[in-house]
Design a protein around this motif. Structure first.
Motif, PDB file in Angstrom:
ATOM      1  N   ASN A 134       1.088  -1.138   0.550  1.00  0.00           N
ATOM      2  CA  ASN A 134      -0.613  -0.038  -0.571  1.00  0.00           C
ATOM      3  C   ASN A 134       1.357   1.181  -0.002  1.00  0.00           C
ATOM      4  OD1 ASN A 134      -2.046  -1.263   0.005  1.00  0.00           O
ATOM      5  ND2 ASN A 134      -2.872  -1.472   2.819  1.00  0.00           N
ATOM      6  N   ALA A 135       1.734   0.965   0.663  1.00  0.00           N
ATOM      7  CA  ALA A 135       2.812   2.024   0.784  1.00  0.00           C
ATOM      8  C   ALA A 135       3.775   2.220  -0.846  1.00  0.00           C
ATOM      9  CB  ALA A 135       3.788   2.218   1.921  1.00  0.00           C
ATOM     10  N   LEU A 160       0.654  -8.217  -6.118  1.00  0.00           N
ATOM     11  CA  LEU A 160      -0.613  -6.943  -6.446  1.00  0.00           C
ATOM     12  C   LEU A 160      -1.074  -6.766  -7.384  1.00  0.00           C
ATOM     13  CD1 LEU A 160      -1.050  -5.638  -2.796  1.00  0.00           C
ATOM     14  CD2 LEU A 160      -1.961  -7.848  -3.262  1.00  0.00           C
ATOM     15  N   PRO A 161      -2.304  -6.983  -8.181  1.00  0.00           N
ATOM     16  CA  PRO A 161      -2.872  -6.311  -9.210  1.00  0.00           C
ATOM     17  C   PRO A 161      -2.464  -4.595  -9.256  1.00  0.00           C
ATOM     18  CG  PRO A 161      -4.176  -7.843  -8.294  1.00  0.00           C
ATOM     19  CD  PRO A 161      -3.007  -8.229  -7.766  1.00  0.00           C
ATOM     20  N   THR A 162      -2.587  -4.385  -7.665  1.00  0.00           N
ATOM     21  CA  THR A 162      -2.863  -3.115  -7.875  1.00  0.00           C
ATOM     22  C   THR A 162      -1.371  -2.511  -8.309  1.00  0.00           C
ATOM     23  OG1 THR A 162      -2.934  -3.467  -5.629  1.00  0.00           O
ATOM     24  CG2 THR A 162      -4.785  -2.367  -6.306  1.00  0.00           C
ATOM     25  N   ILE A 163      -0.619  -2.467  -8.244  1.00  0.00           N
ATOM     26  CA  ILE A 163       1.354  -2.367  -8.166  1.00  0.00           C
ATOM     27  C   ILE A 163       0.924  -3.060  -9.632  1.00  0.00           C
ATOM     28  CG2 ILE A 163       3.122  -3.048  -7.817  1.00  0.00           C
ATOM     29  CD1 ILE A 163       2.627  -3.521  -4.734  1.00  0.00           C
ATOM     30  N   ARG A 164       0.679  -3.976 -10.165  1.00  0.00           N
ATOM     31  CA  ARG A 164       1.162  -4.277 -11.706  1.00  0.00           C
ATOM     32  C   ARG A 164       0.122  -3.571 -12.420  1.00  0.00           C
ATOM     33  NH1 ARG A 164       2.925  -9.126 -14.362  1.00  0.00           N
ATOM     34  NH2 ARG A 164       3.421  -9.977 -12.216  1.00  0.00           N
ATOM     35  N   SER A 165      -0.973  -3.266 -12.379  1.00  0.00           N
ATOM     36  CA  SER A 165      -1.601  -1.733 -12.866  1.00  0.00           C
ATOM     37  C   SER A 165      -0.763  -1.026 -13.055  1.00  0.00           C
ATOM     38  CB  SER A 165      -2.759  -1.957 -12.663  1.00  0.00           C
ATOM     39  OG  SER A 165      -2.848  -1.561 -11.562  1.00  0.00           O
TER      40      SER A 165
END
Length: 343
Positions: A134-135, A160-165
């Motif tokens: 998250n950071a 994590l998908p949020t990072i990969r995107s």
């Protein structure tokens, strides 16, 4: 400065992609580098850092940029002491922690100390705990022109998908067997003759490393090969009912959790492969795995692989290697015909 693509030719395609993007001024602010363990991701990322920080980049015969190897920045990078290159990796735990990513965020927003650019390497981005992830998202969502983030990901370990995107992805392949062998032979030729391993040892190291050359070199220079042989013999004896689970688990404990899971995962994947009519990648285990594959449905192998993933997740929280090995050994034993199970 050593040309990374000359030293490790299997990196050439990925290296040329970075050179071309840099020449066209379209290098992403964040890049995920995906590849098998021991294929050279860290060395590749450090070479990219050197190219990005070089004060006087030259052009090669293909008109692509290369680090000059002589400027102040290149000297600092070569010495591993450049203040504008930071690497964040799992330390005492198996995770990259939130404090490390907060330090990365502070580094990202600060001005470069001696170069015109900064590079942050996260080795392993697939080992970020949830707070760290998250950071990191905050830094990825607010990219800065003078910083590049290189996130190293081991194949098969999710990011994590949020990072990969928010990143572009570049894959680094495992070299062909002959190429991996040539590289390994060259590296061990630099050793004293009395410490130089035999061709049989090199072949075994490459087999166990899945042709990942740097991992094979690590195996050759360390005690993994002996520990693996001890663990395999304990595994065989346990599966035949000749030793109790507590005794067999000791050999896996000696390897450590990560190497034990790597070994179990390889055997599990081979079991699934053989159940589907394929061949084992570990020929020493092929007879036993073939015996099990002929007596169990294919989904049993995938159940085993799921259990191994659970053990890997538990390892994040410092799970007991001996207990995890015992749990997995009992799951393997359950695949044996009843009359051959140990009591």
């Amino acid at each position: 400065m050593t040309d990374i693509a000359q030293d490790m030719p299997w990196l050439q395609r990925a290296w040329q992609q970075i050179q071309a993007r840099l020449a066209e001024d379209r290098l992403p602010h964040a890049l995920i580098i995906n590849g098998e363990r021991g294929v050279g991701k860290r060395a590749w990322a450090e070479a990219v850092a050197g190219l990005l920080l070089c004060d006087r980049p030259a052009k090669n015969e293909a008109d692509l940029p290369v680090a000059c190897g002589h400027c102040k920045q290149c000297g600092l990078v070569a010495a591993g002491s450049h203040p504008d290159v930071r690497t964040y990796a799992p330390e005492k735990s198996r995770m990259v922690k939130v404090d490390q990513i907060r330090a990365l965020s502070t580094f990202a927003v600060a001005s470069p100390q001696v170069a015109h650019h900064k590079v942050a390497i996260i080795d392993r981005a697939d080992q970020l705990n949830i707070n760290a992830a998250n950071a990191l998202l905050k830094t990825l969502e607010e990219p800065l022109a003078d910083v590049t983030l290189l996130l190293l990901q081991e194949s098969g370990r999710p990011v994590l998908p949020t990072i990969r995107s928010r990143c572009q992805t570049l894959n680094i392949p495992v070299p062909a067997g002959d190429q991996a062998e040539r590289w390994l032979v060259k590296k061990v030729s630099e050793l004293d003759e009395e410490h130089r391993p035999s061709a049989e040892v090199l072949a075994k190291a490459l087999m166990l490393a899945g042709n990942a050359p740097r991992l094979a070199l690590e195996y050759v220079n360390g005690d993994f090969l002996k520990l693996r042989d001890d663990a395999f013999e304990s595994f065989r004896q346990f599966m035949k009912g000749q030793v109790p689970v507590a005794e067999a688990a000791k050999a896996f404990k000696a390897m450590g959790l990560e190497d034990s899971l790597f070994l179990f995962e390889r055997w599990g994947a081979d079991l699934a492969r053989m159940a589907a009519g394929g061949q084992a990648t570990d020929p020493e285990a092929a007879d036993m795995l073939g015996f099990l594959a002929n007596r169990n449905p294919a989904w049993k192998a995938h159940e085993l692989l799921d259990m191994i993933r659970e053990s890997r997740a538990a390892g994040v929280y410092n799970a007991n290697p001996e207990l995890e090995a015992s749990r997995l050994l009992l799951a393997w034993q359950a695949l044996m015909p009843r009359r051959r199970r140990a009591g």
